[in-house]
Design a protein around this motif. Sequence first.
Motif, PDB file in Angstrom:
ATOM      1  N   ARG A   1      16.812   3.392   2.996  1.00 26.76           N
ATOM      2  CA  ARG A   1      16.404   4.670   3.593  1.00 26.76           C
ATOM      3  C   ARG A   1      16.099   5.700   2.511  1.00 26.76           C
ATOM      4  N   ASP A   2      16.908   5.728   1.482  1.00 28.13           N
ATOM      5  CA  ASP A   2      16.645   6.658   0.387  1.00 28.13           C
ATOM      6  C   ASP A   2      15.344   6.294  -0.320  1.00 28.13           C
ATOM      7  N   TYR A   3      15.090   4.999  -0.478  1.00 27.46           N
ATOM      8  CA  TYR A   3      13.857   4.552  -1.127  1.00 27.46           C
ATOM      9  C   TYR A   3      12.636   4.958  -0.310  1.00 27.46           C
ATOM     10  N   ASN A   4      12.721   4.836   1.011  1.00 20.97           N
ATOM     11  CA  ASN A   4      11.585   5.156   1.866  1.00 20.97           C
ATOM     12  C   ASN A   4      11.382   6.650   2.064  1.00 20.97           C
ATOM     13  N   GLU A   5      12.475   7.434   2.079  1.00 15.23           N
ATOM     14  CA  GLU A   5      12.370   8.832   2.492  1.00 15.23           C
ATOM     15  C   GLU A   5      12.502   9.833   1.358  1.00 15.23           C
ATOM     16  N   GLN A   6      13.186   9.478   0.263  1.00 13.84           N
ATOM     17  CA  GLN A   6      13.453  10.450  -0.779  1.00 13.84           C
ATOM     18  C   GLN A   6      12.894  10.054  -2.139  1.00 13.84           C
ATOM     19  N   ARG A   7      12.996   8.801  -2.468  1.00 12.69           N
ATOM     20  CA  ARG A   7      12.684   8.371  -3.839  1.00 12.69           C
ATOM     21  C   ARG A   7      11.207   8.526  -4.147  1.00 12.69           C
TER      22      ARG A   7
ATOM     23  N   PHE B   1       0.817  -1.213   0.000  1.00 10.06           N
ATOM     24  CA  PHE B   1       0.000   0.000   0.000  1.00 10.06           C
ATOM     25  C   PHE B   1       0.854   1.267   0.000  1.00 10.06           C
ATOM     26  N   SER B   2       1.775   1.365   0.936  1.00  7.29           N
ATOM     27  CA  SER B   2       2.577   2.589   1.078  1.00  7.29           C
ATOM     28  C   SER B   2       3.907   2.519   0.357  1.00  7.29           C
ATOM     29  N   ARG B   3       4.270   1.362  -0.213  1.00  8.32           N
ATOM     30  CA  ARG B   3       5.562   1.140  -0.875  1.00  8.32           C
ATOM     31  C   ARG B   3       6.738   1.259   0.117  1.00  8.32           C
ATOM     32  N   TYR B   4       6.437   1.169   1.401  1.00 10.96           N
ATOM     33  CA  TYR B   4       7.483   1.252   2.420  1.00 10.96           C
ATOM     34  C   TYR B   4       8.187  -0.088   2.522  1.00 10.96           C
ATOM     35  N   SER B   5       9.516  -0.052   2.561  1.00  8.53           N
ATOM     36  CA  SER B   5      10.308  -1.271   2.703  1.00  8.53           C
ATOM     37  C   SER B   5      10.850  -1.345   4.129  1.00  8.53           C
ATOM     38  N   PRO B   6      10.356  -2.247   4.942  1.00 10.85           N
ATOM     39  CA  PRO B   6      10.817  -2.293   6.335  1.00 10.85           C
ATOM     40  C   PRO B   6      12.197  -2.900   6.527  1.00 10.85           C
TER      41      PRO B   6
END
Length: 368
Positions: free
Chosen positions: A337-343, A232-237
């Motif tokens: 971290r870049d994928y979750n916060e910037q990309r 859903f959020s594309r977040y990678s834990p």
Amino acid sequence: MKASQFSDAQKAFIIKQGEDGTSVAEICRKAGISQATYFNWKKKYSGMMPSDMKRLRELEQENARLKKIVADLSLDKEMLQDIVRRKNLRPGRKRTLVDVMRSDWAISIRRACAAIVFDPKTYRYKSRRPDQAALEQRMREICQTRVRFGYRRVHVLLKREGWPINQKKTYRIYRELGMQLRNKTPKRRVKAKLREDRAEAVGPNDVWAMDFVHDQLATGRKVRVLTVVDTFSRYSPVLDPRFSYRGEDVVATLERVCSRTGYPKTIRVDQGSEFISRDLDLWAYQRGVTLDFSRPGKPTDNAFIEAFNGRLRAECLSAHWFLSLADAAEKLEAWRRDYNEQRPHGAIGNKVPAALMKSAHATSPCCQ
């Protein structure tokens, strides 16, 4: 001597004197011409009346004019054959072609513009648009550091930095700089069918997708990376690299991550031995997590993790050289971290409010 010094009637009279028996020397002395000129006139106009001589001269002039036209056409044809191999679409490209033609063929602006059907006024037009060198330089820097980013994600990064630019301008400059990616997508012969019993994720921690990605160190030793993403959020834990993975290792990684971010309702996995193990099945039962297995030979049942793994390989695994397992873990964590916060993500991921993502997910460190 100018050809207009003697009229056609005078030339005919001089030639007629020679035909009547007057010596050539006497004729040339009286007319004030050389014997070579007399014989040239005799060879050319012998037996002609003044009207015939005028007609011959007009025909010669017309012939010379036609030869010049043919020569010009042949030159234009050669120029066009040289230009056909080059793409000439937009005015900027045509200006470049005109400059090339002028330097290669030594022709005027008017003729070069006529050869490619380009208005000379457009060629001479000076743009009043503000200088975009700084914007082009920034786009080059982004594309050099984000080598797998298309123009849409570049546009998102530019908007974040405060550049007053719309997506169409971003695309135009992106193409002019030659930064476009060339991905050859294989043709699909059979349309994939989605499973009808699956419900779409409606919030964070609703559905996770999990899989393995394989890579190797600089020494050649194989590495397996456990990849997890929220559909859903594309977040990678977590992105957890190890030399080998068993069912209990997957459970340990998930337990460490879920203690920080919360437990998902469903995890989509394939039929790998680590995912069908008793350890993972027992953990899922105790935590109230449903394991949604893909059908054998149907990777499209878990398309989210397949797409995520493709981005991971293109932007991280293929772009870095891992010296050790610790080095791989560090670089994977930096990319996560870049994928979750910037990309910038896709349409669904970009619609998720940042506050919602932060409240639902806490940043978890990668396994050491």
